[in-house]
Design a protein around this motif. Structure first.
Motif, PDB file in Angstrom:
ATOM      1  N   ASP A  26       0.827  -1.206   0.000  1.00 56.65           N
ATOM      2  CA  ASP A  26       0.000   0.000   0.000  1.00 56.65           C
ATOM      3  C   ASP A  26       0.862   1.257   0.000  1.00 56.65           C
ATOM      4  OD1 ASP A  26      -2.506  -1.019  -0.226  1.00 56.65           O
ATOM      5  OD2 ASP A  26      -3.018  -0.907   1.903  1.00 56.65           O
ATOM      6  N   ALA A  27       1.998   1.204   0.739  1.00 51.79           N
ATOM      7  CA  ALA A  27       2.888   2.362   0.801  1.00 51.79           C
ATOM      8  C   ALA A  27       3.426   2.711  -0.583  1.00 51.79           C
ATOM      9  CB  ALA A  27       4.045   2.078   1.767  1.00 51.79           C
ATOM     10  N   ALA A  28       3.785   1.681  -1.364  1.00 54.16           N
ATOM     11  CA  ALA A  28       4.278   1.915  -2.726  1.00 54.16           C
ATOM     12  C   ALA A  28       3.203   2.569  -3.585  1.00 54.16           C
ATOM     13  CB  ALA A  28       4.724   0.591  -3.339  1.00 54.16           C
ATOM     14  N   ARG A  29       1.967   2.116  -3.418  1.00 51.90           N
ATOM     15  CA  ARG A  29       0.849   2.693  -4.189  1.00 51.90           C
ATOM     16  C   ARG A  29       0.571   4.124  -3.753  1.00 51.90           C
ATOM     17  NH1 ARG A  29      -4.190  -1.018  -3.812  1.00 51.90           N
ATOM     18  NH2 ARG A  29      -4.893   0.410  -5.445  1.00 51.90           N
ATOM     19  N   ILE A  30       0.783   4.411  -2.446  1.00 49.20           N
ATOM     20  CA  ILE A  30       0.547   5.762  -1.936  1.00 49.20           C
ATOM     21  C   ILE A  30       1.563   6.736  -2.527  1.00 49.20           C
ATOM     22  CG2 ILE A  30       0.655   7.208   0.147  1.00 49.20           C
ATOM     23  CD1 ILE A  30      -0.549   4.739   1.654  1.00 49.20           C
ATOM     24  N   TYR A  31       2.838   6.317  -2.616  1.00 46.74           N
ATOM     25  CA  TYR A  31       3.846   7.175  -3.245  1.00 46.74           C
ATOM     26  C   TYR A  31       3.448   7.479  -4.691  1.00 46.74           C
ATOM     27  CZ  TYR A  31       7.057   6.627   0.710  1.00 46.74           C
ATOM     28  OH  TYR A  31       7.636   6.660   1.947  1.00 46.74           O
ATOM     29  N   GLU A  32       2.948   6.467  -5.393  1.00 49.74           N
ATOM     30  CA  GLU A  32       2.489   6.669  -6.777  1.00 49.74           C
ATOM     31  C   GLU A  32       1.328   7.643  -6.815  1.00 49.74           C
ATOM     32  OE1 GLU A  32       1.526   2.928  -8.516  1.00 49.74           O
ATOM     33  OE2 GLU A  32       3.556   2.112  -8.327  1.00 49.74           O
ATOM     34  N   LEU A  33       0.437   7.524  -5.803  1.00 44.57           N
ATOM     35  CA  LEU A  33      -0.726   8.407  -5.734  1.00 44.57           C
ATOM     36  C   LEU A  33      -0.312   9.877  -5.662  1.00 44.57           C
ATOM     37  CD1 LEU A  33      -3.867   8.630  -5.365  1.00 44.57           C
ATOM     38  CD2 LEU A  33      -3.448   8.450  -2.898  1.00 44.57           C
ATOM     39  N   TYR A  34       0.816  10.134  -4.985  1.00 44.18           N
ATOM     40  CA  TYR A  34       1.288  11.498  -4.821  1.00 44.18           C
ATOM     41  C   TYR A  34       2.391  11.847  -5.837  1.00 44.18           C
ATOM     42  CZ  TYR A  34      -1.411  11.843  -0.530  1.00 44.18           C
ATOM     43  OH  TYR A  34      -2.442  11.889   0.380  1.00 44.18           O
ATOM     44  N   ASN A  35       2.528  10.984  -6.855  1.00 42.55           N
ATOM     45  CA  ASN A  35       3.517  11.201  -7.912  1.00 42.55           C
ATOM     46  C   ASN A  35       4.934  11.371  -7.371  1.00 42.55           C
ATOM     47  OD1 ASN A  35       1.546  11.211 -10.048  1.00 42.55           O
ATOM     48  ND2 ASN A  35       0.961  13.276  -9.362  1.00 42.55           N
ATOM     49  N   VAL A  36       5.260  10.541  -6.396  1.00 45.55           N
ATOM     50  CA  VAL A  36       6.597  10.559  -5.803  1.00 45.55           C
ATOM     51  C   VAL A  36       7.301   9.256  -6.186  1.00 45.55           C
ATOM     52  CG1 VAL A  36       7.935  10.594  -3.665  1.00 45.55           C
ATOM     53  CG2 VAL A  36       5.852  11.974  -3.861  1.00 45.55           C
ATOM     54  N   GLU A  37       8.437   9.380  -6.875  1.00 44.45           N
ATOM     55  CA  GLU A  37       9.210   8.199  -7.250  1.00 44.45           C
ATOM     56  C   GLU A  37      10.098   7.806  -6.064  1.00 44.45           C
ATOM     57  OE1 GLU A  37      11.364   8.859 -10.832  1.00 44.45           O
ATOM     58  OE2 GLU A  37       9.597   9.416 -12.006  1.00 44.45           O
TER      59      GLU A  37
END
Length: 321
Positions: A26-37
């Motif tokens: 979920d954490a990986a998906r959250i970073y994607e949600l905020y456009n953070v690589e």
């Protein structure tokens, strides 16, 4: 999950890893949600650098509780992503200092916004749950720091196995075991001396007939440990705890402790006020056992044993055993 209902607490590690995998996914998906690589595993090291500035890999490892090789790998990955760099202008050339790049600082600001939403979401879960996992984790970490899970299981193993140990009075049929166990123990660390042979070759004459006692530890009906209480002709001490030996094949079952208790209780039943013993400080487990039984160091007595470099006493009227 049905599996964990079947396994019970034995699968604690597996259950925690599964929960960690879910949260990390979920954490990986959250970073994607905020456009953070960004990779979730980078976060602890990245956070330390963003909050405290430049650090060495050793300092980061100590602060986040990871190994240095693990932190080195994470730093390499973040360097490849352009988030951190080695500070070659550091005044101390002996320290490999790393810090955030301009891109890393920018990502840090983005993550701060993301963290606000994450905090609120986790607070919602805590409010919906019957137990506060965050507080429980802190409590578990503290308790495991005080005594590890391995140590706790080790203690339970010893306790369970010690219930299969019987402490019985000496009989003539145990004479060979009494000698063999002591000879094995003494020869492992020192050398047999004349005083040893007197007691081991003639335990009845040397120990029992003079008012002493010998106890034998049986494990699955096999003699695996021995200890004697020898009557002393001494104005200061009533008895001596001596000739304690436990088979190295069966150690770790509290046999020494059980034998020691048997000897101390026997001395008390005989009306003794004090017990004396001789040992060697190189035998740390034995010294720890004697101290646990209540023995304290004394000085100034002669001894027939070359291997003796510590003498101890137990005053029964002041011992809480």
């Amino acid at each position: 999950m049905e599996l964990f209902e079947k396994t019970g607490k034995m699968a604690l590690g597996s259950r925690l890893r599964l929960l960690t995998a879910k949260v990390t996914e979920d954490a990986a998906r959250i970073y994607e949600l905020y456009n953070v690589e960004f990779s979730p595993k980078w976060f602890p090291a990245f956070f330390v650098l963003s909050e405290e500035g430049e650090k060495t890999i050793t300092e980061i490892a100590n602060e986040i509780g990871h190994s240095q090789p693990s932190v080195s790998k994470i730093i390499q990955e973040m360097t490849a992503a352009g988030l951190v760099q080695e500070n070659k202008e550091s005044s101390d050339k002996r320290r490999n200092v790393v810090g955030l790049t301009s891109k890393g600082i920018e990502i840090s600001e983005q993550i701060k916004v993301q963290c606000l939403d994450v905090d609120v979401a986790i607070d919602q879960i805590i409010s919906e749950a019957r137990h506060n996992l965050w507080e429980a984790l802190a409590e578990w970490e503290f308790l495991l720091e005080q005594k590890s899970l391995f140590r706790r299981v080790q203690e339970q193993k010893k306790l369970r196995e010690s219930k299969d140990v019987q402490i019985v009075p000496y009989e003539e049929k145990y004479q060979s075991a009494f000698r063999a166990l002591n000879e094995e123990w003494i020869s492992t660390y020192f050398k047999m001396e004349a005083a040893d042979y007197k007691a081991l070759d003639n335990p009845k004459e040397y120990i029992l007939d003079k008012g002493g006692k010998i106890f034998v530890a049986l494990y699955n009906d096999e003699p695996v440990g021995v200890c004697s209480l020898i009557k002393m002709n001494d104005p200061e001490y009533d008895y001596e705890l001596a000739k304690m030996a436990v088979s190295p094949k069966i150690q770790g079952k509290s046999i020494g402790w059980l034998l020691g208790q048997a000897v101390v209780n026997a001395a008390r039943d005989l009306g003794a006020s004090s017990i004396y013993l001789e040992s060697n400080t190189s035998l740390k487990p034995a010294i720890n056992l004697y101290q646990k039984l209540g023995f304290k160091k004394v000085v100034g007595r002669s001894t027939p044993y070359e291997r003796c470099n510590i003498q101890m006493e137990l005053l029964l009227n002041s011992a809480g055993i």
